[in-house]
Design a protein around this motif. Structure first.
Motif, PDB file in Angstrom:
ATOM      1  N   MET A 284      71.676  94.690  62.837  1.00  0.00           N
ATOM      2  CA  MET A 284      70.463  95.477  63.099  1.00  0.00           C
ATOM      3  C   MET A 284      69.769  95.249  61.847  1.00  0.00           C
ATOM      4  SD  MET A 284      69.908  99.520  63.503  1.00  0.00           S
ATOM      5  CE  MET A 284      68.436 100.185  63.413  1.00  0.00           C
ATOM      6  N   ALA A 285      68.389  95.330  61.970  1.00  0.00           N
ATOM      7  CA  ALA A 285      67.402  95.218  60.894  1.00  0.00           C
ATOM      8  C   ALA A 285      67.231  96.362  60.092  1.00  0.00           C
ATOM      9  CB  ALA A 285      66.038  94.644  61.190  1.00  0.00           C
TER      10      ALA A 285
ATOM     11  N   GLY B 119      76.666 100.446  64.142  1.00  0.00           N
ATOM     12  CA  GLY B 119      78.175 100.863  64.420  1.00  0.00           C
ATOM     13  C   GLY B 119      78.324 102.404  64.455  1.00  0.00           C
ATOM     14  N   SER B 120      77.109 103.320  64.652  1.00  0.00           N
ATOM     15  CA  SER B 120      77.473 104.614  64.889  1.00  0.00           C
ATOM     16  C   SER B 120      77.884 104.965  66.336  1.00  0.00           C
ATOM     17  CB  SER B 120      76.047 105.170  64.670  1.00  0.00           C
ATOM     18  OG  SER B 120      75.148 105.210  65.729  1.00  0.00           O
ATOM     19  N   TRP B 121      77.690 104.264  67.259  1.00  0.00           N
ATOM     20  CA  TRP B 121      78.252 104.452  68.465  1.00  0.00           C
ATOM     21  C   TRP B 121      79.545 104.116  68.826  1.00  0.00           C
ATOM     22  CZ3 TRP B 121      74.925 103.725  73.726  1.00  0.00           C
ATOM     23  CH2 TRP B 121      73.817 104.399  73.596  1.00  0.00           C
TER      24      TRP B 121
ATOM     25  N   VAL C 206      79.853  94.479  69.559  1.00  0.00           N
ATOM     26  CA  VAL C 206      78.984  93.306  69.148  1.00  0.00           C
ATOM     27  C   VAL C 206      77.578  93.523  68.754  1.00  0.00           C
ATOM     28  CG1 VAL C 206      78.811  92.845  71.702  1.00  0.00           C
ATOM     29  CG2 VAL C 206      78.636  90.925  69.977  1.00  0.00           C
ATOM     30  N   ASP C 207      76.974  92.667  67.889  1.00  0.00           N
ATOM     31  CA  ASP C 207      75.563  92.644  67.675  1.00  0.00           C
ATOM     32  C   ASP C 207      75.074  91.478  66.782  1.00  0.00           C
ATOM     33  OD1 ASP C 207      73.829  95.410  67.464  1.00  0.00           O
ATOM     34  OD2 ASP C 207      72.979  93.533  65.875  1.00  0.00           O
ATOM     35  N   LEU C 208      73.718  91.224  67.060  1.00  0.00           N
ATOM     36  CA  LEU C 208      73.362  90.023  66.323  1.00  0.00           C
ATOM     37  C   LEU C 208      73.583  90.115  64.897  1.00  0.00           C
ATOM     38  CD1 LEU C 208      69.784  89.533  67.983  1.00  0.00           C
ATOM     39  CD2 LEU C 208      71.588  87.973  67.826  1.00  0.00           C
TER      40      LEU C 208
ATOM     41  N   HIS D 267      75.272  99.888  76.082  1.00  0.00           N
ATOM     42  CA  HIS D 267      74.156  99.046  75.512  1.00  0.00           C
ATOM     43  C   HIS D 267      73.067  99.834  74.749  1.00  0.00           C
ATOM     44  CE1 HIS D 267      70.356  96.868  76.121  1.00  0.00           C
ATOM     45  NE2 HIS D 267      71.124  96.007  75.501  1.00  0.00           N
ATOM     46  N   ASP D 268      72.821  99.631  73.486  1.00  0.00           N
ATOM     47  CA  ASP D 268      71.805 100.246  72.975  1.00  0.00           C
ATOM     48  C   ASP D 268      70.789  99.563  72.331  1.00  0.00           C
ATOM     49  OD1 ASP D 268      70.188 102.554  71.859  1.00  0.00           O
ATOM     50  OD2 ASP D 268      71.451 102.542  69.967  1.00  0.00           O
ATOM     51  N   GLY D 269      70.800  98.205  73.066  1.00  0.00           N
ATOM     52  CA  GLY D 269      70.042  97.065  72.248  1.00  0.00           C
ATOM     53  C   GLY D 269      68.705  97.264  72.159  1.00  0.00           C
TER      54      GLY D 269
HETATM   55  C1  LIG Z   1      69.028 100.507  67.956  1.00  0.00           C
HETATM   56  S1  LIG Z   1      70.092  99.403  67.262  1.00  0.00           S
HETATM   57  C2  LIG Z   1      71.852  99.777  67.891  1.00  0.00           C
HETATM   58  C3  LIG Z   1      72.275 101.106  67.252  1.00  0.00           C
HETATM   59  C4  LIG Z   1      73.690 101.282  67.412  1.00  0.00           C
HETATM   60  N1  LIG Z   1      73.952 101.757  68.898  1.00  0.00           N
HETATM   61  C5  LIG Z   1      74.207 102.247  66.585  1.00  0.00           C
HETATM   62  O1  LIG Z   1      74.693 103.264  67.038  1.00  0.00           O
HETATM   63  O2  LIG Z   1      74.440 102.169  65.331  1.00  0.00           O
HETATM   64  C6  LIG Z   1      69.803  98.091  68.272  1.00  0.00           C
HETATM   65  C7  LIG Z   1      70.737  96.728  67.961  1.00  0.00           C
HETATM   66  O3  LIG Z   1      70.466  95.700  68.820  1.00  0.00           O
HETATM   67  C8  LIG Z   1      70.890  94.669  68.284  1.00  0.00           C
HETATM   68  N2  LIG Z   1      70.165  93.559  69.286  1.00  0.00           N
HETATM   69  C9  LIG Z   1      69.324  93.183  69.735  1.00  0.00           C
HETATM   70  N3  LIG Z   1      68.945  92.368  70.362  1.00  0.00           N
HETATM   71  C10 LIG Z   1      70.354  91.553  70.344  1.00  0.00           C
HETATM   72  C11 LIG Z   1      71.133  90.426  70.882  1.00  0.00           C
HETATM   73  N4  LIG Z   1      70.359  89.820  71.929  1.00  0.00           N
HETATM   74  N5  LIG Z   1      72.378  90.688  70.982  1.00  0.00           N
HETATM   75  C12 LIG Z   1      73.038  91.240  70.357  1.00  0.00           C
HETATM   76  N6  LIG Z   1      72.484  92.321  69.488  1.00  0.00           N
HETATM   77  C13 LIG Z   1      71.076  92.795  69.605  1.00  0.00           C
HETATM   78  C14 LIG Z   1      69.782  94.844  67.079  1.00  0.00           C
HETATM   79  O4  LIG Z   1      70.350  93.727  66.124  1.00  0.00           O
HETATM   80  C15 LIG Z   1      70.126  96.269  66.633  1.00  0.00           C
HETATM   81  O5  LIG Z   1      71.203  96.184  65.668  1.00  0.00           O
END
Ligand SMILES: C[S@@+](CC[C@H](N)C(=O)[O-])C[C@H]1O[C@@H](n2cnc3c(N)ncnc32)[C@H](O)[C@@H]1O
Length: 841
Positions: A1-2, A56-58, A75-77, A116-118
């Motif tokens: 996440m940015a 990673g809070s979730w 998993v995350d970008l 999914h919180d993407g």
């Molecule tokens: C709001 S944050 C998630 C926060 C997370 N649920 C937590 O609790 O820490 C959204 C995340 O979606 C990720 N993301 C966006 N597009 C993605 C993709 N195509 N594949 C994987 N992650 C992606 C972003 O990098 C960002 O970190």
């Protein structure tokens, strides 16, 4: 996440601070906590897949909430820092590689929950952002369909956009329960919303179109216009501001009225057209002509048909009714006729049903009417109570006034309601004794209505008033004369005025006042007239007056001043409690003349402190000093002011409670009953509320009040034992010496003790004297005692002739000391003559 820098004050909200405090990597943790609190899916999950999990809070929350040894894959970008008990890796969830890696980690297991919180990188146009979000949600859905166990839960974030409904539709196809929710920790300004899909159906074959963004989010054909809404809710129809609908380029649409009759969708016509025309087409229309001539086609119907766009609900209904009639006339099927083909037997069966329905309807109507009536009455009652409460808060009414009594004799609930005759406040005028103020019109009205029509004229009223005034004056004169000649009456009158005459309770005052009655039983000394004078007025003065002690109203103070409350602390701690009169048997004097004592009490109470002082002063001047008088005439005079003091002095027992003597048989009876439990305090209080307790004596003449109180007094039952006890007590009182004698005796005793003490000291010093023989000491002591025992020779009183300056004087003549006797010159001469004669003999 940015990594977002949370600089804005709005972003550093309580969830942000709370997350820091709890050690969560993002405030988003609370969104999952709140979702889980609502749906409780984490506790039931053993395998969880968190898509777009950085930072990673979730995952942290899941690790905490899920059972031990659960498998959590995130998993995350963006890279995710390692989290205990959580497997994380970096990948794009839209790729096959990601899917393969997930498969690798899950092995053969299926996920119970997929999160999914993407959020794709936003910042482009809103439409694009929302679409990307929706697309990402669909991608996560795709992964979920692959890894979710049957009955599993899928939680995803979506934006409220036009794709939202389409996504929901897809979710609804795959899950049994789909709910959208926005947890409290999600900012209101954010368009995000969370969809919780439960009960994955896990279909064996899934149409790939369900998961194809192009297919899912493809634009659908526009919905058919809702003509029904246009017709039945014309008032709230939404105005079209965007110009004409697609393909509708005609501004004004007209249709023959016959078509409206014949169509099976009249609503569509009413909603879609501007006018129903009666104009015959070129080739002619028989139905239209018939319709035109139909008597039901009234002028109003024609006007309505002329412009459908301006019609309201009522007019549309009118047109629909007209259509039905026309259809009946034309023999076209209607709802009625469609329901007609029934066998006659069935019709016969239907009739009683209708009858029953009718009865039911009537019953319902009656019930409705009844409930509406009760509702009205309740509201009225509530309003009345509300008013009373407000009046009470403004101290306009005593608490006990609420209820039946509050409305008074003229109230609606009163037994003798005077409201009907209370024209223009006539009742109030009568109550105030100003009958003459009633105007001619009032009297006339009353005569007309037949109420209280005595045929009195104004002159007669005036005459009556005059006579009444005369009677009042005569009665006043009579009472004044009586007060002048009769001290007892005076005292009773004074007490009556003082006591306010409101309460027939059991205060010490009343005990004393009712003592008069008791005395009558014991002695016949009381005159009949005295007996007739009430000890306490029985007519109520509803004037609440100034607040009593402890902020209580006058009435409440009187109520709580009863003896039965005396042991309850804090009820009456004011001056009134101190004023409570007590009768101590030690104080009773004058050969048991308790009546006299009571009289004195009342008198003393009435006297103002200033007057009391003056009286005391006067007495001090007139009465010779105690020592002087003692010396001369051998008896003591007790000062008047001392005598009065005891009245205001509360006698208390050792435990601090007021020591009130019971001196009436009634009080004794009650005391017995209370002591033996035959009566409770509550009952005693309750008895206090009787017809005499709250009488309004405003406006009533004094002679009437006096007469009323003389005869209308409660006859409280007394027991034989109580009467005997009181008699015994009074006998004991009568046997006691009077106060003055007792005090004089006590003083003499005290002086004798003083002399004895003096003697003892002298004899002691004599006994201890050195240089004296024992015999001398004994002689000296016996001389001392002999001297003490010897009575002083009484010096004869000096005769002072009442002549010259001494003629007619009161008190001690000037220059005369010691005992004296004033004699007239004649008496002195006669005495000398007697002496001379006796010598000669
Ligand atoms: C709001 S944050 C998630 C926060 C997370 N649920 C937590 O609790 O820490 C959204 C995340 O979606 C990720 N993301 C966006 N597009 C993605 C993709 N195509 N594949 C994987 N992650 C992606 C972003 O990098 C960002 O970190």
């Amino acid at each position: 996440m940015a990594i977002q820098k949370k600089h804005g004050k709005g972003r550093l909200d309580k969830w942000y601070k709370l997350a820091k405090e709890k050690g969560y990597r993002a405030r988003a943790a609370f969104k999952l906590i709140q979702l889980n609190k609502k749906y409780g899916f984490l506790e039931k999950s053993k395998v969880l897949l968190d898509l777009c999990a950085a930072p990673g809070s979730w995952c942290q929350v899941a690790a905490e909430a899920m059972p031990a040894n659960s498998l959590i894959v995130g998993v995350d970008l963006s890279p995710i820092k390692p989290i205990p008990k959580v497997i994380t890796f970096q990948s794009d969830i839209t790729t096959d590689k990601c899917r393969a890696t997930i498969r690798q980690h899950l092995k053969t297991w299926k996920a119970d929950t997929v999160l999914h919180d993407g959020a794709p990188n936003v910042g482009t146009a809103w439409v694009q952002d929302s679409f990307n979000q929706a697309e990402l949600a669909l991608q996560s859905m795709k992964l979920a369909t692959e890894f979710l166990v049957e009955g599993g839960t899928f939680v995803t974030k979506v934006f409220r956009s036009k794709e939202y409904n389409k996504l929901l539709w897809v979710f609804n196809q795959l899950f049994t329960k789909v709910e959208s929710t926005k947890p409290p920790s999600s900012r209101n300004v954010s368009a995000e919303i969370f969809v919780v899909c439960r009960g994955y159906k896990a279909p064996k074959h899934l149409d790939p179109q369900f998961l194809d963004p192009r297919a899912v989010f493809a634009e659908l054909a526009e919905q058919a216009p809702n003509n029904e809404a246009k017709v039945f809710k014309p008032e709230i129809k939404k105005r079209k501001r965007g110009g004409y609908e697609e393909g509708e380029y005609t501004q004004f649409k007209e249709i023959p009225a016959s078509e409206f009759i014949e169509t099976i969708d009249p609503i569509a016509i009413l909603g879609g057209y501007n006018k129903l025309s009666f104009v015959q087409p070129r080739n002619g229309d028989v139905a239209l002509a018939a319709l035109d001539k139909m008597p039901d086609t009234t002028e109003e119907i024609r006007i309505c048909c002329a412009d459908l766009k301006v019609l309201g609900r009522r007019e549309f209904k009118l047109l629909l009714k007209w259509r039905l009639k026309a259809r009946e006339a034309f023999g076209l099927p209607t709802k009625k006729t469609a329901a007609k083909p029934v066998v006659p037997e069935e019709v016969a069966e239907v009739e009683p049903m209708d009858e029953e329905l009718r009865i039911q309807e009537e019953l319902q109507a009656l019930k409705d009417k009844d409930s509406a009536k009760r509702k009205r009455e309740r509201r009225k009652d509530n309003e009345q109570k509300q008013k009373e409460i407000v009046r009470m808060q403004l101290h306009m009414v005593a608490p006990m006034d609420i209820g039946m009594e509050q409305a008074g004799p003229a109230g609606p609930d009163s037994m003798f309601a005077l409201k009907p005759i209370d024209k223009k406040g006539a009742v109030n005028k009568i109550v105030k004794g100003r009958m003459a103020l009633l105007t001619e019109s009032d009297a006339k009205k009353d005569r007309d209505s037949g109420i209280g029509s005595s045929g009195d004229t104004d002159e007669e009223d005036e005459e009556e008033d005059r006579l009444e005034r005369e009677l009042d004056n005569m009665y006043d004169q009579y009472t004044e004369r009586k007060a002048e000649s009769d001290a007892k009456y005076r005292a009773k009158k004074a007490r009556q005025e003082h006591e306010d005459g409101e309460w027939e309770g059991l205060s010490a005052d009343e005990q004393q006042s009712s003592d008069g009655e008791e005395m009558e039983v014991d002695s016949d000394e009381e005159s009949d007239e005295d007996d007739s004078i009430p000890s306490k007025s029985l007519i109520t003065d509803l004037d609440n007056g100034p607040a009593g002690p402890g902020g209580l109203s006058k009435r409440a103070s009187n109520f709580f001043s009863q003896d039965i409350f005396k042991d309850i602390p804090g009820i009456l701690d004011g001056p009134q409690a101190e004023e409570e009169m007590e009768v101590d048997e030690d104080e009773l004097s004058d050969d048991g003349q308790i009546e006299a004592l009571i009289k004195k009490n009342a008198k003393a109470k009435k006297e103002k402190p200033k007057e009391k002082k003056e009286k005391a002063k006067k007495v001090k001047v007139d009465v010779p000093s105690e020592s002087e008088e003692d010396e001369k005439i051998g008896f003591e005079v007790v000062k008047q002011d001392q005598e009065d003091d005891w009245e205001n002095h509360d006698k208390r027992r050792d435990d601090g409670t007021l020591d009130i003597d019971i001196i009436t048989a009634e009080a004794m009876t009650l005391a017995h009953q209370l002591a033996t439990g035959q009566k409770t305090n509550y009952e005693v209080m309750d008895e206090g509320f009787n017809k005499r307790a709250f009488r309004d004596r405003d406006g009533l003449p004094d002679w009437f009040i006096d007469d009323e109180t003389k005869h209308d007094r409660p006859q409280k039952p007394i027991t034989k034992a109580a009467a005997m006890a009181i008699k015994e007590k009074l006998r004991a009182y009568n046997a006691r010496p009077i106060k003055k004698v007792r005090e004089a005796k006590a003083r003499k005793k005290f002086k004798a003790a003083q002399r004895l003490e003096k003697l003892r000291k002298k004899s002691d010093s004599l006994a201890n004297e050195e240089g004296m023989t024992e015999k001398e000491k004994a002689d000296g002591i016996s001389k001392l005692f002999a001297k003490a025992a010897k009575k002083k020779p009484s010096t004869p009183a000096r005769l002072v002739v009442a002549r010259g300056l001494n003629r007619g004087i009161k008190g001690r003549p000037k220059g005369v000391k010691g005992r004296y006797k004033i004699v007239d010159p004649r008496m002195k001469k006669e005495l000398r003559a007697q002496k001379r004669i006796s010598k000669r003999k």
